[in-house]
Design a protein around this motif. Structure first.
Motif, PDB file in Angstrom:
ATOM      1  N   LEU A 283      24.862  12.618 -16.172  1.00  0.00           N
ATOM      2  CA  LEU A 283      25.454  12.634 -17.509  1.00  0.00           C
ATOM      3  C   LEU A 283      25.000  11.421 -18.321  1.00  0.00           C
ATOM      4  CD1 LEU A 283      29.115  13.647 -16.587  1.00  0.00           C
ATOM      5  CD2 LEU A 283      27.419  15.090 -17.733  1.00  0.00           C
ATOM      6  N   GLN A 287      27.548  12.067 -23.545  1.00  0.00           N
ATOM      7  CA  GLN A 287      28.270  13.184 -22.937  1.00  0.00           C
ATOM      8  C   GLN A 287      29.595  12.718 -22.340  1.00  0.00           C
ATOM      9  OE1 GLN A 287      24.937  14.322 -20.374  1.00  0.00           O
ATOM     10  NE2 GLN A 287      24.959  16.382 -21.284  1.00  0.00           N
ATOM     11  N   ILE A 288      29.570  11.588 -21.669  1.00  0.00           N
ATOM     12  CA  ILE A 288      30.794  11.058 -21.058  1.00  0.00           C
ATOM     13  C   ILE A 288      31.789  10.654 -22.131  1.00  0.00           C
ATOM     14  CG2 ILE A 288      31.706   9.145 -19.670  1.00  0.00           C
ATOM     15  CD1 ILE A 288      29.069   9.242 -18.074  1.00  0.00           C
ATOM     16  N   GLN A 290      32.207  11.913 -25.128  1.00  0.00           N
ATOM     17  CA  GLN A 290      32.816  13.108 -25.709  1.00  0.00           C
ATOM     18  C   GLN A 290      33.773  13.778 -24.738  1.00  0.00           C
ATOM     19  OE1 GLN A 290      32.628  13.905 -28.883  1.00  0.00           O
ATOM     20  NE2 GLN A 290      31.283  12.120 -29.173  1.00  0.00           N
ATOM     21  N   THR A 291      33.438  13.767 -23.454  1.00  0.00           N
ATOM     22  CA  THR A 291      34.360  14.293 -22.440  1.00  0.00           C
ATOM     23  C   THR A 291      35.665  13.509 -22.457  1.00  0.00           C
ATOM     24  OG1 THR A 291      32.561  15.039 -21.002  1.00  0.00           O
ATOM     25  CG2 THR A 291      34.698  14.666 -19.967  1.00  0.00           C
ATOM     26  N   ALA A 294      37.860  14.496 -25.431  1.00  0.00           N
ATOM     27  CA  ALA A 294      38.471  15.813 -25.252  1.00  0.00           C
ATOM     28  C   ALA A 294      39.622  15.755 -24.251  1.00  0.00           C
ATOM     29  CB  ALA A 294      37.415  16.814 -24.785  1.00  0.00           C
ATOM     30  N   GLU A 295      39.439  15.041 -23.148  1.00  0.00           N
ATOM     31  CA  GLU A 295      40.496  14.943 -22.136  1.00  0.00           C
ATOM     32  C   GLU A 295      41.685  14.151 -22.653  1.00  0.00           C
ATOM     33  OE1 GLU A 295      40.634  16.494 -19.073  1.00  0.00           O
ATOM     34  OE2 GLU A 295      38.925  17.539 -19.947  1.00  0.00           O
ATOM     35  N   ALA A 473      41.208   8.468 -18.236  1.00  0.00           N
ATOM     36  CA  ALA A 473      40.394   9.232 -19.190  1.00  0.00           C
ATOM     37  C   ALA A 473      39.901   8.334 -20.318  1.00  0.00           C
ATOM     38  CB  ALA A 473      41.206  10.399 -19.748  1.00  0.00           C
ATOM     39  N   LEU A 526      35.960  11.350 -13.856  1.00  0.00           N
ATOM     40  CA  LEU A 526      34.922  12.344 -13.584  1.00  0.00           C
ATOM     41  C   LEU A 526      35.031  12.852 -12.151  1.00  0.00           C
ATOM     42  CD1 LEU A 526      31.870  10.752 -15.429  1.00  0.00           C
ATOM     43  CD2 LEU A 526      33.278  12.680 -16.180  1.00  0.00           C
ATOM     44  N   MET A 529      38.009  15.250 -12.070  1.00  0.00           N
ATOM     45  CA  MET A 529      37.639  16.522 -12.688  1.00  0.00           C
ATOM     46  C   MET A 529      36.836  17.384 -11.716  1.00  0.00           C
ATOM     47  SD  MET A 529      36.650  15.430 -16.614  1.00  0.00           S
ATOM     48  CE  MET A 529      36.295  17.126 -17.114  1.00  0.00           C
ATOM     49  N   GLU A 533      38.081  20.986 -10.478  1.00  0.00           N
ATOM     50  CA  GLU A 533      37.223  22.148 -10.727  1.00  0.00           C
ATOM     51  C   GLU A 533      36.931  22.884  -9.426  1.00  0.00           C
ATOM     52  OE1 GLU A 533      33.842  20.460 -12.624  1.00  0.00           O
ATOM     53  OE2 GLU A 533      34.910  20.003 -14.490  1.00  0.00           O
TER      54      GLU A 533
END
Length: 586
Positions: A283, A287-288, A290-291, A294-295, A473, A526, A529, A533
């Motif tokens: 990543l 990208q991290i 923005q993650t 969102a979280e 987060a 991460l 997550m 998942e």
């Protein structure tokens, strides 16, 4: 051509996944791989980079060599190892060795990157330093005359070790490769505590000699104590005095002012290498970031639901201020905080059978963080045999967050997960290395698991868990914000303050930790997550066959691995019908 950190990361992660692919195994490939890692591990132990099997309890008679020439020789050695690894085809290895290969290659790649960027020239941050790590040797278990004698020799080796570390730091200082100056304020105090101590028996290094085993004759005990005091007087204290002078007159005044890792030499590649090391992913910083945003939005919505549930009149900022200021949420004495932590740990014991099949044999103690490091230390830390609770500044240690902290640092977090990994037999020694994305991801996952287990007794404790989720987060936002987007220290502190219930003291110490330790803070959320998942995928695929105990046993039995390896293992768990890795007893 030398690979960049990002390119090496991509290759590493691709191999981590492909290493688990099915292919006919060849015995000669397995033997060649075993010979390679056995040879390298023996060399690594000889370099004093790992505990030697012949050193009982890891009590060594000397400290590692860390001078620049030795460090460059290590880089060359690991590069040769990587070339030999890449000449192999992991898909032709036996199944268990495919996992070993994926873990080992990622490990060697990270070691190379650390050497390539000369991480050894920056052997400290706001959280820890080489001298405090050495001081931790005194906490090991001493049982024999030989162990005590080895430790005395180690103490006498300290001047050489400190001199090499100082030379490395001076080289880092010359090229602007230091932690940011603002994060190092006051970190010289732990050195001063040794350098300025006149009563040598009070030093932590002398602790093993205060209560020696009766199996050692009294006359020999006296000799060892005298040798230890001589080593403290002639080696340890002078080494700390020289280090203290260097820190105060040269290093701290001239440490870098810039905060961002990307502003260090070859900074973009350096920060990406840290992302890869700590998250085991490819990543990007963006990208991290923005993650994380969102979280954080999801967690904030959960927080607002709790505020509504307790009937509080006001928004999130007012509720956070209420939590930080109401005395009902804080222990009045260190003993009260420690006892509350013990109570929570025992509540878990009453729930464990419904969520875990395999339990570790080892137990853990609950102890306060040592006073000399407590002002700059995290709220708690755990591992094999210990859960340390920070009792310094009690108004900064809210009780509503203690259940989440206890699950994370004790059982079923670090003091549970690490022993289980160590108890697995037949694995190469390098598999015991700690991979932050897995270990911290698991510990954070257990905080959420506490809701299912019924560990949280009040909505305030649920909010404490959510605050801790937001804390981790928000690290995705803050770490990338500081190191890739030019955020200021004040901007980072404000983000943490506005989005979590952390005290002002914790906000300050945590932000300094992220600033001075690029990338490490990214591993937690991460990693969590990835586990969540994987669990969701298994629950969906297995339906009624899904057994939470078998899932948890599978994750913990695997040990510390890169996240792609974890995902591949859960795919195999699903294909096997969700069975536990442990045979059922008749």
């Amino acid at each position: 051509m030398k690979k960049t950190g990002a390119a090496l990361a991509a290759a590493c992660m691709l191999l981590a996944a492909s290493a688990l692919a099915s292919a006919p195994a060849r015995a000669d490939d397995g033997a060649a791989f075993k010979a390679l890692y056995t040879e390298e591990w023996q060399w690594r132990m000889g370099q004093r980079l790992e505990d030697d099997e012949d050193d009982v309890n890891g009590i060594r008679p000397d400290l590692p060599r860390i001078d620049a020439a030795t460090q460059q020789a290590r880089l060359a050695y690991w590069q040769r190892v990587l070339a030999r690894l890449d000449a192999m085809s992991p898909a032709t290895l036996p199944p268990a060795q495919r996992i070993d290969y994926a873990v080992y290659r990622a490990q060697i790649a990270a070691l190379i990157e650390n050497q390539r960027f000369r991480e050894y020239e920056k052997p400290l941050n706001s959280d820890s330093a080489f001298w405090s790590n050495i001081a931790g040797e005194a906490d090991k278990s001493f049982r024999t005359d030989a162990e005590y004698a080895a430790y005395v020799r180690q103490l006498n080796d300290m001047p050489r070790y400190f001199a090499e570390a100082t030379a490395n730091m001076r080289a880092g200082l010359a090229r602007g490769f230091t932690p940011p100056r603002v994060t190092l304020q006051g970190r010289d105090k732990s050195v001063a505590a040794v350098a300025e101590e006149t009563a040598l028996e009070k030093l932590a290094y002398y602790r093993p000699f205060k209560d020696m085993p009766s199996a050692i004759p009294a006359a020999r005990q006296a000799e060892l104590r005298a040798a230890a005091l001589r080593a403290l007087r002639e080696s340890v204290v002078p080494a700390h005095q020289r280090l203290l002078a260097f820190l105060r007159t040269e290093y701290l005044p001239n440490a870098a002012e810039a905060l961002a890792a990307e502003r260090l030499p070859d900074g973009k590649a350096y920060y990406q290498s840290k992302i890869t090391e700590y998250t085991t992913t490819t990543l990007s910083a963006e990208q991290i970031h923005q993650t994380g945003l969102a979280e954080m939005a999801k967690i904030r919505a959960e927080m607002l639901e709790v505020i509504k549930q307790v009937g509080f009149q006001g928004g999130l900022p007012e509720f956070l201020q209420f939590l930080r200021s109401d005395p009902r949420f804080y222990a009045r004495t260190p003993e009260e905080l420690l006892m509350r932590a013990a109570y929570i740990a025992k509540r878990f014991d009453g729930k464990v059978a419904n969520y875990f099949g395999y339990l570790p044999r080892s137990r853990f103690a609950i102890t306060p963080v040592a006073p000399e490091i407590a002002p700059y230390y995290t709220s708690g830390r755990g591992g094999p045999g210990v859960y340390m609770v920070n009792t310094y500044n009690l108004p900064a240690r809210p009780l509503y967050s203690l259940p989440a902290l206890t699950l994370h640092e004790s059982a079923p977090g670090h003091a549970f997960q690490m022993p289980i990994a160590l108890e697995q037999k037949g694995r190469p020694a390098f598999r015991n290395a700690y991979i932050s994305a897995y270990g911290e991801g698991w510990a954070l996952y257990t905080e959420r698991l506490g809701v299912e287990m019924g560990i949280y007794e009040t909505p305030y404790e649920i909010f404490g868990m959510l605050s801790y989720q937001a804390w981790r987060a928000s690290r995705l936002v803050v770490d990338t914000g500081v190191h890739a987007k030019g955020w200021t220290r004040e901007q980072a502190q404000a983000y943490l303050r506005e989005n979590t219930a952390l005290s002002e003291h914790e906000v300050a110490t945590e932000i300094d930790r992220y600033i001075s330790w690029p990338g490490q803070a990214l591993s937690y959320y991460l990693g969590q997550m990835a586990i969540m998942e994987a669990r969701k995928k298994a629950e969906t695929a297995l339906g009624a066959k899904f057994d939470i105990r078998a899932f948890h046993d599978t994750v913990l039995n695997l040990g510390s691995v890169p996240l792609p390896v974890l995902h591949a293992r859960i795919d195999a768990f699903i294909a096997e019908g969700g069975k536990s890795p442990y045979p059922k007893e008749d």
